[in-house]
Design a protein around this motif. Sequence first.
Motif, PDB file in Angstrom:
ATOM      1  N   GLY A  69     119.185  84.851  82.681  1.00  0.00           N
ATOM      2  CA  GLY A  69     117.793  85.225  82.898  1.00  0.00           C
ATOM      3  C   GLY A  69     116.797  84.493  82.024  1.00  0.00           C
ATOM      4  O   GLY A  69     115.669  84.950  81.845  1.00  0.00           O
ATOM      5  N   LEU A  70     117.188  83.347  81.487  1.00  0.00           N
ATOM      6  CA  LEU A  70     116.292  82.585  80.614  1.00  0.00           C
ATOM      7  C   LEU A  70     115.618  81.424  81.331  1.00  0.00           C
ATOM      8  O   LEU A  70     114.587  80.932  80.876  1.00  0.00           O
ATOM      9  N   VAL A  71     116.193  80.995  82.434  1.00  0.00           N
ATOM     10  CA  VAL A  71     115.644  79.880  83.216  1.00  0.00           C
ATOM     11  C   VAL A  71     115.613  80.303  84.681  1.00  0.00           C
ATOM     12  O   VAL A  71     116.535  80.961  85.159  1.00  0.00           O
ATOM     13  N   SER A  72     114.549  79.934  85.359  1.00  0.00           N
ATOM     14  CA  SER A  72     114.503  80.171  86.803  1.00  0.00           C
ATOM     15  C   SER A  72     114.554  78.829  87.518  1.00  0.00           C
ATOM     16  O   SER A  72     114.048  77.816  87.026  1.00  0.00           O
ATOM     17  N   ARG A  73     115.194  78.847  88.669  1.00  0.00           N
ATOM     18  CA  ARG A  73     115.393  77.646  89.476  1.00  0.00           C
ATOM     19  C   ARG A  73     114.693  77.887  90.807  1.00  0.00           C
ATOM     20  O   ARG A  73     114.954  78.866  91.488  1.00  0.00           O
ATOM     21  N   THR A  74     113.794  76.974  91.177  1.00  0.00           N
ATOM     22  CA  THR A  74     113.075  77.088  92.442  1.00  0.00           C
ATOM     23  C   THR A  74     113.434  75.894  93.309  1.00  0.00           C
ATOM     24  O   THR A  74     113.288  74.748  92.883  1.00  0.00           O
ATOM     25  N   VAL A  75     113.925  76.194  94.512  1.00  0.00           N
ATOM     26  CA  VAL A  75     114.300  75.150  95.469  1.00  0.00           C
ATOM     27  C   VAL A  75     113.212  75.088  96.528  1.00  0.00           C
ATOM     28  O   VAL A  75     112.859  76.101  97.122  1.00  0.00           O
ATOM     29  N   ALA A  77     112.064  73.625 100.130  1.00  0.00           N
ATOM     30  CA  ALA A  77     112.649  73.112 101.375  1.00  0.00           C
ATOM     31  C   ALA A  77     111.884  71.881 101.827  1.00  0.00           C
ATOM     32  O   ALA A  77     111.050  71.929 102.725  1.00  0.00           O
ATOM     33  N   GLU A  78     112.174  70.796 101.189  1.00  0.00           N
ATOM     34  CA  GLU A  78     111.538  69.519 101.495  1.00  0.00           C
ATOM     35  C   GLU A  78     112.623  68.476 101.664  1.00  0.00           C
ATOM     36  O   GLU A  78     113.760  68.679 101.263  1.00  0.00           O
ATOM     37  N   VAL A  79     112.270  67.355 102.226  1.00  0.00           N
ATOM     38  CA  VAL A  79     113.185  66.226 102.312  1.00  0.00           C
ATOM     39  C   VAL A  79     112.539  65.076 101.562  1.00  0.00           C
ATOM     40  O   VAL A  79     111.445  64.649 101.931  1.00  0.00           O
ATOM     41  N   PRO A  80     113.142  64.595 100.488  1.00  0.00           N
ATOM     42  CA  PRO A  80     114.373  65.096  99.895  1.00  0.00           C
ATOM     43  C   PRO A  80     114.147  66.450  99.207  1.00  0.00           C
ATOM     44  O   PRO A  80     113.020  66.792  98.840  1.00  0.00           O
ATOM     45  N   LEU A  81     115.241  67.180  99.006  1.00  0.00           N
ATOM     46  CA  LEU A  81     115.197  68.495  98.380  1.00  0.00           C
ATOM     47  C   LEU A  81     114.592  68.393  96.984  1.00  0.00           C
ATOM     48  O   LEU A  81     114.897  67.461  96.245  1.00  0.00           O
ATOM     49  N   ARG A  82     113.705  69.317  96.662  1.00  0.00           N
ATOM     50  CA  ARG A  82     113.087  69.335  95.329  1.00  0.00           C
ATOM     51  C   ARG A  82     113.474  70.637  94.649  1.00  0.00           C
ATOM     52  O   ARG A  82     113.349  71.712  95.223  1.00  0.00           O
ATOM     53  N   VAL A  83     113.975  70.524  93.408  1.00  0.00           N
ATOM     54  CA  VAL A  83     114.377  71.683  92.622  1.00  0.00           C
ATOM     55  C   VAL A  83     113.656  71.607  91.279  1.00  0.00           C
ATOM     56  O   VAL A  83     113.651  70.566  90.627  1.00  0.00           O
ATOM     57  N   GLU A  84     113.023  72.720  90.900  1.00  0.00           N
ATOM     58  CA  GLU A  84     112.312  72.772  89.620  1.00  0.00           C
ATOM     59  C   GLU A  84     112.887  73.882  88.752  1.00  0.00           C
ATOM     60  O   GLU A  84     113.306  74.928  89.254  1.00  0.00           O
ATOM     61  N   TYR A  85     112.870  73.636  87.446  1.00  0.00           N
ATOM     62  CA  TYR A  85     113.362  74.596  86.463  1.00  0.00           C
ATOM     63  C   TYR A  85     112.227  74.956  85.518  1.00  0.00           C
ATOM     64  O   TYR A  85     111.466  74.086  85.093  1.00  0.00           O
ATOM     65  N   GLU A  86     112.144  76.243  85.213  1.00  0.00           N
ATOM     66  CA  GLU A  86     111.167  76.693  84.223  1.00  0.00           C
ATOM     67  C   GLU A  86     111.730  77.876  83.463  1.00  0.00           C
ATOM     68  O   GLU A  86     112.657  78.544  83.926  1.00  0.00           O
ATOM     69  N   ILE A  87     111.188  78.113  82.282  1.00  0.00           N
ATOM     70  CA  ILE A  87     111.671  79.263  81.525  1.00  0.00           C
ATOM     71  C   ILE A  87     111.045  80.530  82.088  1.00  0.00           C
ATOM     72  O   ILE A  87     109.959  80.506  82.662  1.00  0.00           O
ATOM     73  N   THR A  88     111.755  81.625  81.931  1.00  0.00           N
ATOM     74  CA  THR A  88     111.296  82.909  82.438  1.00  0.00           C
ATOM     75  C   THR A  88     110.411  83.600  81.400  1.00  0.00           C
ATOM     76  O   THR A  88     110.302  83.143  80.257  1.00  0.00           O
ATOM     77  N   GLU A  89     109.818  84.690  81.805  1.00  0.00           N
ATOM     78  CA  GLU A  89     108.995  85.472  80.876  1.00  0.00           C
ATOM     79  C   GLU A  89     109.843  85.949  79.697  1.00  0.00           C
ATOM     80  O   GLU A  89     109.386  85.956  78.560  1.00  0.00           O
ATOM     81  N   LYS A  90     111.081  86.339  79.986  1.00  0.00           N
ATOM     82  CA  LYS A  90     111.991  86.764  78.908  1.00  0.00           C
ATOM     83  C   LYS A  90     112.167  85.636  77.895  1.00  0.00           C
ATOM     84  O   LYS A  90     112.106  85.857  76.688  1.00  0.00           O
ATOM     85  N   ALA A  91     112.352  84.419  78.379  1.00  0.00           N
ATOM     86  CA  ALA A  91     112.544  83.272  77.490  1.00  0.00           C
ATOM     87  C   ALA A  91     111.262  82.928  76.734  1.00  0.00           C
ATOM     88  O   ALA A  91     111.315  82.426  75.614  1.00  0.00           O
ATOM     89  N   ARG A  92     110.112  83.198  77.346  1.00  0.00           N
ATOM     90  CA  ARG A  92     108.848  82.929  76.645  1.00  0.00           C
ATOM     91  C   ARG A  92     108.740  83.759  75.370  1.00  0.00           C
ATOM     92  O   ARG A  92     108.039  83.393  74.438  1.00  0.00           O
ATOM     93  N   GLY A  93     109.462  84.866  75.331  1.00  0.00           N
ATOM     94  CA  GLY A  93     109.506  85.682  74.114  1.00  0.00           C
ATOM     95  C   GLY A  93     110.117  84.941  72.936  1.00  0.00           C
ATOM     96  O   GLY A  93     109.931  85.324  71.785  1.00  0.00           O
ATOM     97  N   LEU A  94     110.841  83.851  73.216  1.00  0.00           N
ATOM     98  CA  LEU A  94     111.407  83.013  72.154  1.00  0.00           C
ATOM     99  C   LEU A  94     110.392  82.005  71.619  1.00  0.00           C
ATOM    100  O   LEU A  94     110.680  81.274  70.683  1.00  0.00           O
ATOM    101  N   GLY A  95     109.204  81.957  72.209  1.00  0.00           N
ATOM    102  CA  GLY A  95     108.173  81.012  71.780  1.00  0.00           C
ATOM    103  C   GLY A  95     107.898  81.028  70.287  1.00  0.00           C
ATOM    104  O   GLY A  95     107.885  79.968  69.648  1.00  0.00           O
ATOM    105  N   PRO A  96     107.692  82.206  69.672  1.00  0.00           N
ATOM    106  CA  PRO A  96     107.469  82.227  68.216  1.00  0.00           C
ATOM    107  C   PRO A  96     108.645  81.660  67.427  1.00  0.00           C
ATOM    108  O   PRO A  96     108.453  81.025  66.386  1.00  0.00           O
ATOM    109  N   THR A  97     109.847  81.844  67.928  1.00  0.00           N
ATOM    110  CA  THR A  97     111.021  81.283  67.262  1.00  0.00           C
ATOM    111  C   THR A  97     110.988  79.765  67.341  1.00  0.00           C
ATOM    112  O   THR A  97     111.264  79.073  66.351  1.00  0.00           O
ATOM    113  N   MET A  98     110.640  79.238  68.516  1.00  0.00           N
ATOM    114  CA  MET A  98     110.533  77.787  68.683  1.00  0.00           C
ATOM    115  C   MET A  98     109.436  77.225  67.772  1.00  0.00           C
ATOM    116  O   MET A  98     109.606  76.174  67.157  1.00  0.00           O
TER     117      MET A  98
END
Length: 126
Positions: A69-75, A77-98
Motif C-alpha cells: 500500500g505504499l505505491v499505486s500503479r495506474t494503467v 488503456a493506450e497504445v502503447p500501454l502506459r503505466v505510471e507509479y506514484e506514492i500513496t497517501e500512506k507513503a506520503r506520511g513518510l515525507g518528514p522521514t525523507m
Amino acid sequence: MEKQTMANREINMHEEMRRAFALLSGKWKLEIMWLLNQRIYRFGELRKAIPGITQHMLTAQLRELEADGLVSRTVFAEVPLRVEYEITEKARGLGPTMEALTAWWTKYGRSVPAKPGARGRKPKGS
C-alpha cells in the motif's frame, strides 16, 4: 524493549518497528520511494533514474511496495500501454522521514566514505 498498552493490548514497539523496517527493506525500495516522493514516474523513467537496477528487480520491488500500500500503479488503456507509479497517501506520511534523512545527509554526507563500485549491474554504455 519499550512496550505500550493500548486498550488492554500490549504492543511491543521493537516488533512493530521491525515490521515498519521490513516495508522499506530491500536493496532498492528506499531509492524508489525517494524518487516517487518527488513526482509520478513511468516504469522506464524509474529504471533510467536508478543506475544498476535490473528490470526484474524493479518490477519485484514495485510489486512489493504496491502490495504493502505504499505505491499505486495506474494503467492507461493506450497504445502503447502506459503505466505510471506514484506514492500513496500512506507513503506520503513518510515525507518528514525523507526530509530528515536529506537534512542529515546534507550535514554529514561528506564525512561518509564513498564505497567502491556501484550496486547491481553496470548501466549500459559503462
